[in-house]
Design a protein around this motif. Structure first.
Motif, PDB file in Angstrom:
ATOM      1  N   ARG A  78       0.865  -1.182   0.000  1.00  0.00           N
ATOM      2  CA  ARG A  78       0.000   0.000   0.000  1.00  0.00           C
ATOM      3  C   ARG A  78       0.896   1.224   0.000  1.00  0.00           C
ATOM      4  NH1 ARG A  78      -3.300  -1.741   4.977  1.00  0.00           N
ATOM      5  NH2 ARG A  78      -2.562  -3.853   4.785  1.00  0.00           N
ATOM      6  N   THR A  79       0.322   2.399   0.038  1.00  0.00           N
ATOM      7  CA  THR A  79       1.136   3.614  -0.106  1.00  0.00           C
ATOM      8  C   THR A  79       2.097   3.834   1.064  1.00  0.00           C
ATOM      9  OG1 THR A  79      -0.720   4.870   0.769  1.00  0.00           O
ATOM     10  CG2 THR A  79      -0.456   4.837  -1.622  1.00  0.00           C
ATOM     11  N   THR A  80       1.678   3.566   2.308  1.00  0.00           N
ATOM     12  CA  THR A  80       2.542   3.870   3.456  1.00  0.00           C
ATOM     13  C   THR A  80       2.914   2.640   4.283  1.00  0.00           C
ATOM     14  OG1 THR A  80       0.612   4.302   4.834  1.00  0.00           O
ATOM     15  CG2 THR A  80       1.605   6.193   3.704  1.00  0.00           C
ATOM     16  N   LYS A 106       6.498  -1.347   8.116  1.00  0.00           N
ATOM     17  CA  LYS A 106       6.304   0.113   8.137  1.00  0.00           C
ATOM     18  C   LYS A 106       7.636   0.780   7.832  1.00  0.00           C
ATOM     19  CE  LYS A 106       2.676   0.620  11.609  1.00  0.00           C
ATOM     20  NZ  LYS A 106       2.352   1.251  12.887  1.00  0.00           N
ATOM     21  N   PHE A 107       7.566   2.076   7.668  1.00  0.00           N
ATOM     22  CA  PHE A 107       8.777   2.862   7.455  1.00  0.00           C
ATOM     23  C   PHE A 107       8.977   3.792   8.636  1.00  0.00           C
ATOM     24  CE2 PHE A 107       7.325   1.536   3.316  1.00  0.00           C
ATOM     25  CZ  PHE A 107       8.487   1.027   2.779  1.00  0.00           C
ATOM     26  N   GLY A 108      10.235   3.946   9.048  1.00  0.00           N
ATOM     27  CA  GLY A 108      10.545   4.795  10.190  1.00  0.00           C
ATOM     28  C   GLY A 108      11.938   5.380  10.057  1.00  0.00           C
ATOM     29  N   ILE A 154      10.306  -2.553  10.859  1.00  0.00           N
ATOM     30  CA  ILE A 154      10.397  -1.129  10.511  1.00  0.00           C
ATOM     31  C   ILE A 154      11.642  -0.952   9.652  1.00  0.00           C
ATOM     32  CG2 ILE A 154      10.650   1.224  11.371  1.00  0.00           C
ATOM     33  CD1 ILE A 154       9.152   0.304  13.900  1.00  0.00           C
ATOM     34  N   LEU A 155      11.437  -0.440   8.450  1.00  0.00           N
ATOM     35  CA  LEU A 155      12.530  -0.180   7.516  1.00  0.00           C
ATOM     36  C   LEU A 155      12.799   1.314   7.465  1.00  0.00           C
ATOM     37  CD1 LEU A 155      11.407  -2.455   4.529  1.00  0.00           C
ATOM     38  CD2 LEU A 155      13.182  -2.944   6.214  1.00  0.00           C
ATOM     39  N   PRO A 156      14.053   1.703   7.301  1.00  0.00           N
ATOM     40  CA  PRO A 156      14.357   3.132   7.186  1.00  0.00           C
ATOM     41  C   PRO A 156      13.760   3.712   5.898  1.00  0.00           C
ATOM     42  CG  PRO A 156      16.381   1.811   7.350  1.00  0.00           C
ATOM     43  CD  PRO A 156      15.247   0.871   7.262  1.00  0.00           C
ATOM     44  N   HIS A 157      13.373   4.985   5.949  1.00  0.00           N
ATOM     45  CA  HIS A 157      12.871   5.666   4.751  1.00  0.00           C
ATOM     46  C   HIS A 157      13.947   5.584   3.667  1.00  0.00           C
ATOM     47  CE1 HIS A 157       9.332   7.238   6.704  1.00  0.00           C
ATOM     48  NE2 HIS A 157      10.076   7.687   7.722  1.00  0.00           N
ATOM     49  N   GLY A 158      13.546   5.361   2.447  1.00  0.00           N
ATOM     50  CA  GLY A 158      14.495   5.273   1.340  1.00  0.00           C
ATOM     51  C   GLY A 158      14.929   3.845   1.041  1.00  0.00           C
ATOM     52  N   GLU A 159      14.598   2.899   1.888  1.00  0.00           N
ATOM     53  CA  GLU A 159      14.934   1.493   1.644  1.00  0.00           C
ATOM     54  C   GLU A 159      14.113   0.994   0.463  1.00  0.00           C
ATOM     55  OE1 GLU A 159      17.398  -1.511   2.422  1.00  0.00           O
ATOM     56  OE2 GLU A 159      17.334   0.187   3.787  1.00  0.00           O
ATOM     57  N   TYR A 160      14.695   0.113  -0.336  1.00  0.00           N
ATOM     58  CA  TYR A 160      13.980  -0.364  -1.524  1.00  0.00           C
ATOM     59  C   TYR A 160      13.742  -1.873  -1.523  1.00  0.00           C
ATOM     60  CZ  TYR A 160      18.538  -1.893  -3.178  1.00  0.00           C
ATOM     61  OH  TYR A 160      19.744  -2.521  -3.295  1.00  0.00           O
ATOM     62  N   GLN A 161      14.370  -2.600  -0.569  1.00  0.00           N
ATOM     63  CA  GLN A 161      14.188  -4.049  -0.491  1.00  0.00           C
ATOM     64  C   GLN A 161      14.408  -4.534   0.938  1.00  0.00           C
ATOM     65  OE1 GLN A 161      17.022  -6.049  -2.974  1.00  0.00           O
ATOM     66  NE2 GLN A 161      18.739  -5.697  -1.597  1.00  0.00           N
ATOM     67  N   PHE A 162      13.952  -5.765   1.214  1.00  0.00           N
ATOM     68  CA  PHE A 162      14.219  -6.410   2.491  1.00  0.00           C
ATOM     69  C   PHE A 162      14.327  -7.903   2.256  1.00  0.00           C
ATOM     70  CE2 PHE A 162       9.666  -6.122   2.099  1.00  0.00           C
ATOM     71  CZ  PHE A 162       9.194  -7.348   2.542  1.00  0.00           C
ATOM     72  N   ASN A 163      15.003  -8.589   3.176  1.00  0.00           N
ATOM     73  CA  ASN A 163      15.249 -10.019   3.048  1.00  0.00           C
ATOM     74  C   ASN A 163      14.365 -10.768   4.038  1.00  0.00           C
ATOM     75  OD1 ASN A 163      16.625 -12.673   3.651  1.00  0.00           O
ATOM     76  ND2 ASN A 163      17.918 -11.929   1.984  1.00  0.00           N
TER      77      ASN A 163
END
Length: 178
Positions: A51-53, A89-91, A103-112
């Motif tokens: 979703r958007t956020t 979420k982003f934080g 919680i992923l940092p803003h600007g992150e583009y992927q996760f494992n």
């Protein structure tokens, strides 16, 4: 199996659901130093709802792991059927301390997701692994025969137990005070 295969690059994905499929075997678990399975064959599905956020991730795994019975040490296939939900979420900074929230940092583009897949599967395996043949009595094993031979029969209850009359006097005191 390289754990890079478990990277989900969400930045280029459109809003909506996206499905990812993985095949997991013992080489996956060896990356984590886990060697309790004789063999394993699991299908893992990850459904990312972007979703958007915020994002929701639903992980499911099904298949079998071959383990040794804790009673007889006989190997057997243990079925695995497990799922897990994760909110992303982003934080300000990375935080994976909560099992249900990433919680992923803003600007992150992927996760494992490999750590989540590993923990989900390993934690679904029961502490005590008992061969189904032990539970239903169909397994013919030397170990079970030896356990039966060495088992101690329960002592038989004496029909008339001799009770010291002093105990009766003490019990009477207890009931008199109530």
């Amino acid at each position: 199996m390289e754990l890079k295969a478990f990277n989900i690059a969400f930045a280029g994905l459109k809003v909506g659901q996206h499905q990812f499929e993985y095949e997991v075997d013992n080489t996956f678990f060896e990356n984590f130093g886990f060697e309790e399975f004789n063999s394993s064959s699991l299908a893992v599905t990850a459904v990312l709802d972007k979703r958007t956020t915020i994002m929701d991730l639903k992980l499911t795994a099904h298949g079998v792991v071959n383990v040794n019975c804790d009673v007889t040490n006989e190997p057997f296939d243990l079925p695995v059927e497990v799922d897990m939900d994760l909110v992303i979420k982003f934080g300000e900074e990375f935080n994976d301390e909560n099992i249900e929230l990433l919680i992923l940092p803003h600007g992150e583009y992927q996760f494992n997701i490999s750590q989540y897949v590993y923990e989900m599967i390993v934690l679904s395996i029961p502490q005590k692994r008992v061969h189904p043949g032990v539970e239903d009595g169909t397994l013919d094993s030397e170990v079970l025969d030896k356990l039966d031979e060495l088992s101690v029969a329960a002592p038989e209850e004496k029909e008339t137990e001799q009770v010291d009359p002093r105990w009766d006097a003490l019990k009477k005191l207890k009931t008199d005070n109530n």
